[in-house]
Write a protein that holds these residues in place. Sequence first.
Motif, PDB file in Angstrom:
ATOM      1  N   PRO A 101      23.921  26.351   9.805  1.00  0.00           N
ATOM      2  CA  PRO A 101      23.045  26.279   8.626  1.00  0.00           C
ATOM      3  C   PRO A 101      23.709  25.684   7.383  1.00  0.00           C
ATOM      4  N   VAL A 102      25.030  25.895   7.224  1.00  0.00           N
ATOM      5  CA  VAL A 102      25.698  25.439   5.990  1.00  0.00           C
ATOM      6  C   VAL A 102      26.967  24.658   6.353  1.00  0.00           C
ATOM      7  N   THR A 103      26.861  23.334   6.392  1.00  0.00           N
ATOM      8  CA  THR A 103      28.017  22.510   6.767  1.00  0.00           C
ATOM      9  C   THR A 103      28.852  22.081   5.549  1.00  0.00           C
ATOM     10  N   ASN A 104      28.401  22.450   4.352  1.00  0.00           N
ATOM     11  CA  ASN A 104      29.198  22.240   3.125  1.00  0.00           C
ATOM     12  C   ASN A 104      29.297  23.572   2.376  1.00  0.00           C
ATOM     13  N   PRO A 105      30.032  24.530   2.959  1.00  0.00           N
ATOM     14  CA  PRO A 105      30.052  25.885   2.390  1.00  0.00           C
ATOM     15  C   PRO A 105      30.589  25.954   0.952  1.00  0.00           C
ATOM     16  N   ASP A 106      31.656  25.197   0.648  1.00  0.00           N
ATOM     17  CA  ASP A 106      32.216  25.259  -0.712  1.00  0.00           C
ATOM     18  C   ASP A 106      31.185  24.800  -1.743  1.00  0.00           C
ATOM     19  N   GLY A 107      30.497  23.709  -1.428  1.00  0.00           N
ATOM     20  CA  GLY A 107      29.475  23.209  -2.346  1.00  0.00           C
ATOM     21  C   GLY A 107      28.316  24.179  -2.483  1.00  0.00           C
ATOM     22  N   TYR A 108      27.916  24.774  -1.378  1.00  0.00           N
ATOM     23  CA  TYR A 108      26.787  25.717  -1.395  1.00  0.00           C
ATOM     24  C   TYR A 108      27.111  26.910  -2.295  1.00  0.00           C
ATOM     25  N   VAL A 109      28.299  27.468  -2.139  1.00  0.00           N
ATOM     26  CA  VAL A 109      28.718  28.585  -3.003  1.00  0.00           C
ATOM     27  C   VAL A 109      28.702  28.145  -4.470  1.00  0.00           C
ATOM     28  N   TRP A 110      29.190  26.931  -4.732  1.00  0.00           N
ATOM     29  CA  TRP A 110      29.236  26.428  -6.107  1.00  0.00           C
ATOM     30  C   TRP A 110      27.828  26.350  -6.726  1.00  0.00           C
ATOM     31  N   THR A 111      26.823  25.977  -5.930  1.00  0.00           N
ATOM     32  CA  THR A 111      25.461  25.892  -6.476  1.00  0.00           C
ATOM     33  C   THR A 111      24.895  27.269  -6.807  1.00  0.00           C
TER      34      THR A 111
END
Length: 301
Positions: A101-111
């Motif tokens: 579901p989340v292949t860009n985890p660092d970016g997702y957390v940042w949002t």
Amino acid sequence: SMGWDAYYNLNDINNWLDDLVATYPRIVTSIIGGSTYEGRQIKGIKISHGSGRKAVFLEGGIHAREWISPATVNFIAHELLTSNETDTVAAARDFDWYIFPVTNPDGYVWTFENERMWRKNRRPVAFNAIGIDLNRNWNNNWLRIGASAQPISDSYAGPGPFSEIETRTLSEYLRGIADQLELYLSFHSYSELLLLPFGNTTVPYANYNDALNIGRRAMGALSVRYGTSYSVGNIAEIIYAATGGSIDWVKDHLKVPLVYCYELRDKGQFGFMLPEDQILPNNQEVMDSVLDLIHQAKRFG
Ligand code: 0X9
Ligand code: ZN
């Protein structure tokens, strides 16, 4: 458990994936698709009812701010595991499912914690610039067109192809299962489109017309429930030319028969800020289309 009336942060999603593994231990296994600059894992699940099956790969959240993408991928996993509907049961049984579901985890957390409209990963690249567009960093016509060489750009392709640990590790994971893959779906938002490779050319590849017809029929299935109308076509033809995207690499290098990129709801009224009351209708109509794709993929080979 996961409601479909809210967007969930990375911890909630990862805990929910762990719950699925615990609840369905004979069918669901925990898989790690790769790792991130900030040291997180790209967490996923594999749903499998036995060996020797062809596989479907679901890639969500490569762009951090496109929150409807992980929500859609989670819903597909949920349906495959809980629905008693004939087509859904068959889809779950007839294919192995690799679901991230989340292949860009660092970016997702940042949002969630800092900037709602962040798109890229979070690796510092210049004294005043952070982040590479992970959908410009794959090693297929890298930086050729529709990608930026400027670190501050939202479509910065990175210092080189697969310069990023997220794309490098995920692509290695994909190589390992390439022979199994029949269908690859990448989920983005927004615009209500179903895109086919390649991002640099409108010249059709070998099975382009078959893939186009299959996609069109699936978008017909998508439209039945709420009348939502997706356009289907080659990336360069119906949005803009852009290279270094995941589906281009998966098609060109792994030779996966059917490869698509969804641009989910909406058509721009709310854009990336899709209201939470649209999560469920979006997810349901997309599931309708995925079941139709599965139905057709079975006969495609
Ligand atoms: O530009 C993109 O990466 C995607 N659109 S978005 O607004 N979600 O950023 C489209 C990507 C389609 N192209 C490839 N996957 N090659
Ligand atoms: Zn996107």
